[in-house]
Write a protein that holds these residues in place. Sequence first.
Motif, PDB file in Angstrom:
ATOM      1  N   ILE A  85       1.661   4.134  -7.912  1.00  0.00           N
ATOM      2  CA  ILE A  85       0.511   4.362  -8.781  1.00  0.00           C
ATOM      3  C   ILE A  85      -0.714   4.761  -7.974  1.00  0.00           C
ATOM      4  N   SER A  86      -0.891   4.099  -6.863  1.00  0.00           N
ATOM      5  CA  SER A  86      -2.015   4.419  -6.005  1.00  0.00           C
ATOM      6  C   SER A  86      -1.973   5.884  -5.589  1.00  0.00           C
ATOM      7  N   GLY A  87      -0.800   6.339  -5.214  1.00  0.00           N
ATOM      8  CA  GLY A  87      -0.649   7.736  -4.821  1.00  0.00           C
ATOM      9  C   GLY A  87      -0.871   8.692  -5.980  1.00  0.00           C
ATOM     10  N   ILE A  88      -0.368   8.325  -7.125  1.00  0.00           N
ATOM     11  CA  ILE A  88      -0.533   9.152  -8.317  1.00  0.00           C
ATOM     12  C   ILE A  88      -2.021   9.320  -8.626  1.00  0.00           C
ATOM     13  N   GLN A  89      -2.732   8.217  -8.577  1.00  0.00           N
ATOM     14  CA  GLN A  89      -4.150   8.260  -8.911  1.00  0.00           C
ATOM     15  C   GLN A  89      -4.973   9.083  -7.943  1.00  0.00           C
ATOM     16  N   ALA A  90      -4.623   8.983  -6.681  1.00  0.00           N
ATOM     17  CA  ALA A  90      -5.368   9.757  -5.692  1.00  0.00           C
ATOM     18  C   ALA A  90      -5.280  11.237  -6.053  1.00  0.00           C
ATOM     19  N   GLU A  91      -4.096  11.655  -6.413  1.00  0.00           N
ATOM     20  CA  GLU A  91      -3.877  13.061  -6.746  1.00  0.00           C
ATOM     21  C   GLU A  91      -4.567  13.430  -8.067  1.00  0.00           C
ATOM     22  N   LEU A  92      -4.448  12.566  -9.051  1.00  0.00           N
ATOM     23  CA  LEU A  92      -5.040  12.857 -10.356  1.00  0.00           C
ATOM     24  C   LEU A  92      -6.570  12.897 -10.306  1.00  0.00           C
ATOM     25  N   SER A  93      -7.140  11.930  -9.617  1.00  0.00           N
ATOM     26  CA  SER A  93      -8.602  11.842  -9.555  1.00  0.00           C
ATOM     27  C   SER A  93      -9.208  13.115  -8.987  1.00  0.00           C
ATOM     28  N   GLU A  94      -8.518  13.637  -8.021  1.00  0.00           N
ATOM     29  CA  GLU A  94      -9.014  14.839  -7.375  1.00  0.00           C
ATOM     30  C   GLU A  94      -9.203  15.979  -8.370  1.00  0.00           C
ATOM     31  N   HIS A 289      12.391 -15.701   7.964  1.00  0.00           N
ATOM     32  CA  HIS A 289      12.982 -15.930   9.291  1.00  0.00           C
ATOM     33  C   HIS A 289      14.478 -15.881   9.156  1.00  0.00           C
ATOM     34  N   PRO A 290      15.116 -14.943   9.786  1.00  0.00           N
ATOM     35  CA  PRO A 290      14.548 -13.860  10.583  1.00  0.00           C
ATOM     36  C   PRO A 290      13.856 -12.807   9.705  1.00  0.00           C
ATOM     37  N   THR A 291      13.017 -11.995  10.308  1.00  0.00           N
ATOM     38  CA  THR A 291      12.379 -10.911   9.552  1.00  0.00           C
ATOM     39  C   THR A 291      13.459  -9.889   9.206  1.00  0.00           C
ATOM     40  N   LEU A 292      13.247  -9.188   8.118  1.00  0.00           N
ATOM     41  CA  LEU A 292      14.301  -8.308   7.609  1.00  0.00           C
ATOM     42  C   LEU A 292      14.257  -6.861   8.103  1.00  0.00           C
ATOM     43  N   THR A 293      15.422  -6.356   8.414  1.00  0.00           N
ATOM     44  CA  THR A 293      15.556  -4.938   8.710  1.00  0.00           C
ATOM     45  C   THR A 293      15.497  -4.230   7.358  1.00  0.00           C
ATOM     46  N   THR A 294      14.615  -3.234   7.243  1.00  0.00           N
ATOM     47  CA  THR A 294      14.454  -2.593   5.932  1.00  0.00           C
ATOM     48  C   THR A 294      14.343  -1.082   6.028  1.00  0.00           C
ATOM     49  N   LEU A 295      14.529  -0.485   4.875  1.00  0.00           N
ATOM     50  CA  LEU A 295      14.337   0.944   4.748  1.00  0.00           C
ATOM     51  C   LEU A 295      12.923   1.138   4.218  1.00  0.00           C
ATOM     52  N   SER A 296      12.156   1.958   4.890  1.00  0.00           N
ATOM     53  CA  SER A 296      10.754   2.098   4.498  1.00  0.00           C
ATOM     54  C   SER A 296      10.443   3.477   3.921  1.00  0.00           C
ATOM     55  N   ARG A 297       9.972   3.472   2.696  1.00  0.00           N
ATOM     56  CA  ARG A 297       9.621   4.749   2.058  1.00  0.00           C
ATOM     57  C   ARG A 297       8.105   4.834   1.893  1.00  0.00           C
ATOM     58  N   ASP A 298       7.584   6.023   1.811  1.00  0.00           N
ATOM     59  CA  ASP A 298       6.157   6.186   1.594  1.00  0.00           C
ATOM     60  C   ASP A 298       5.923   6.392   0.103  1.00  0.00           C
ATOM     61  N   ALA A 299       5.821   5.279  -0.596  1.00  0.00           N
ATOM     62  CA  ALA A 299       5.706   5.328  -2.052  1.00  0.00           C
ATOM     63  C   ALA A 299       4.448   6.053  -2.509  1.00  0.00           C
ATOM     64  N   SER A 300       3.384   5.894  -1.752  1.00  0.00           N
ATOM     65  CA  SER A 300       2.125   6.510  -2.131  1.00  0.00           C
ATOM     66  C   SER A 300       2.217   8.044  -2.098  1.00  0.00           C
ATOM     67  N   ARG A 301       2.762   8.541  -1.033  1.00  0.00           N
ATOM     68  CA  ARG A 301       2.890   9.990  -0.924  1.00  0.00           C
ATOM     69  C   ARG A 301       3.863  10.515  -1.987  1.00  0.00           C
ATOM     70  N   PHE A 302       4.854   9.703  -2.249  1.00  0.00           N
ATOM     71  CA  PHE A 302       5.828  10.059  -3.273  1.00  0.00           C
ATOM     72  C   PHE A 302       5.135  10.220  -4.627  1.00  0.00           C
ATOM     73  N   GLY A 303       4.286   9.253  -4.944  1.00  0.00           N
ATOM     74  CA  GLY A 303       3.552   9.309  -6.211  1.00  0.00           C
ATOM     75  C   GLY A 303       2.609  10.499  -6.267  1.00  0.00           C
ATOM     76  N   ALA A 304       1.920  10.739  -5.157  1.00  0.00           N
ATOM     77  CA  ALA A 304       0.970  11.846  -5.124  1.00  0.00           C
ATOM     78  C   ALA A 304       1.690  13.177  -5.349  1.00  0.00           C
ATOM     79  N   THR A 305       2.840  13.314  -4.732  1.00  0.00           N
ATOM     80  CA  THR A 305       3.599  14.555  -4.885  1.00  0.00           C
ATOM     81  C   THR A 305       4.069  14.742  -6.324  1.00  0.00           C
TER      82      THR A 305
END
Lengths: 340, 340
Positions: A85-94, A289-305
């Motif tokens: 949503i944050s990414g979507i808004q950045a794009e829309l506001s513009e 504990h232990p910290t988790l190995t994760t897959l990291s996506r850029d949700a903000s950029r995804f929303g903006a696009t």
Amino acid sequence: MRRPTIADIARRAGVSSAAVSFALNGRPGVSEHTRQRILAAADALGWQPNTAARALSAKRAGAVGLAVARPARTLGVEPFFMQLISGIQAELSERANALLFHLVEDVDAEIGLYRKWWAERRVDGVLVVDPRTADPRPAALRALGMPAVLAGGPDPAGILPGVWIDDARAMARIVAHLRELGHVRVAHVSGPSGLLHTERRSAALHEATRPGATGTTGPTTVTTDFSDTEGARATRSLLSAADRPTAIVYDNDVMAVAGMSVARQAGLAVPADVSIVAWEDSTLCRVTHPTLTTLSRDASRFGATAAGRLLALLDGEPPADVEFDVPELIVRESTAPPPA
Amino acid sequence: MRRPTIADIARRAGVSSAAVSFALNGRPGVSEHTRQRILAAADALGWQPNTAARALSAKRAGAVGLAVARPARTLGVEPFFMQLISGIQAELSERANALLFHLVEDVDAEIGLYRKWWAERRVDGVLVVDPRTADPRPAALRALGMPAVLAGGPDPAGILPGVWIDDARAMARIVAHLRELGHVRVAHVSGPSGLLHTERRSAALHEATRPGATGTTGPTTVTTDFSDTEGARATRSLLSAADRPTAIVYDNDVMAVAGMSVARQAGLAVPADVSIVAWEDSTLCRVTHPTLTTLSRDASRFGATAAGRLLALLDGEPPADVEFDVPELIVRESTAPPPA
DNA sequence: CTGTTAGCGCCTTCAA
DNA sequence: TTGAAGGCGCTAACAG
């Protein structure tokens, strides 16, 4: 004092209201000199366009909708949507567009909301998330003639343009990491079977680990509703099997955490006895504990696009799909070589 | 085919457009017979009011705004906001109002957004959340003449009507529970000092546990930014003190989980050596071991009430404050008597 | 290049 | 009880 209108500006600048409209919207029809005079007058009066009037006249609401058919509980616990949503808004506001956000019960209610939004001309188009198998939404939107972009996958029906992340290659990346560590038996605790991205991940895992081809045995996928409860249940059943997996990939963070607890309760150490990978990086993945190995996506950029594609569509540009790069795998403490 | 308008209905029913408007809005001016005929025609055509036209004419946007100045990361990890929004929407939908949702950087950006929304007549009013000490928003909104309701506390400035949960009595309830178990030294890991609800909680804890009066010693409050990192840091400093607390109350769930990890790392058992209470019930509180004792609020009902107050305000009703009942304390495994 | 004019879809006076 | 007419603020056709 009354809110200034275009007529006020026209009066002040000594021109017609049409000239003002042209000047304000930066289009030809006025000389540079008068344009400056008009802009100065508008500025002096503190004029701002009235969205209702503009929408009525331009036949464009200046707003797009986002309806989400997931339980609030599931939504709130995942950082993905907020960043989206944050990414979507950045794009829309513009581009001076607003976002109408709505939580709905299910896909039917979602379609009902689209119908309503469109009938009322509340929005100019919508961002559709969580594509499903046999998804009725693209066809419904086409029937309405409502502009829309599918965020989360290519439209199998080929109706809506989509924006998505390549789940298949992301899963392949996870499998590669696990294989390097020496894992052979990899299990997958997935989301509901109706969701397309979940299906794609399962299929990719099965593809990447098909017997013989890669030195791993065929995987087991257990579907859940994304909740911690079902994540725990799935883990319990996987770990109690005769041929239990040495690594488990979870479709979100909550289930991964729940699964880790189950493993510990069963007397298994993480990652010594079983490795764990979460699909989605969040605070949650770093406080365990232990910290988790994760897959990291850029949700903000995804929303903006996605928002950008929708606005382009509204501007008359031809529909186009956008596929993102494969997300990064953040290796933390929850993955290690399998027990000997 | 063109979207049906009031003129279309009028033509179909053989009356004037004014008659249609009267009939549709249920006001006198048409006979019952023609009213029925008009409604039937509208129904047959599938007519829906055009919000832009209605807004322009009625001078009312039919929408309210919600701007949130919290980092997306913090928002996403807490179920509170999503449920709040869910409640808000339920109330708004019932009266054909939409919700404009927007994430902003800080309070200044928030005020800027209000100014813009109001100038454009995008919304009829706003729901203000997270009241702060020396909060500039109420005064700014009054200056704009923009209707607003403060969700999260009574307005210290006495400008905006508010809807809130009694944090002081909630804290008292937690303290009572801990005292029953025998705790004497209770610490508090709070949110940022600028937030009013956090301040209220701290004050209430200090009040409830002032030396002598209740058999507990004066408490220590450590402020944080709500993040897991600072929650961990605060816990570390609390537990390493000479006179370490036997119970810690956290202002959210993430910090409670982080704090629990820190305690374990420090060789302390939860709840045997130290009891933990989280302020906010969420999935997170149930997937940990031990499960967390938490304070549970009905965020959805809270949101619905706030939205209801705002709509009432827009309808010309006088401003009024609403205070909720004290939230429930859900006792789970993380609280027990202190070590002997 | 400018300015006049007529809508956009709805609501609400006014007269009839 | 009904119809005609005008306005909300802006934009997009036209003429000038």
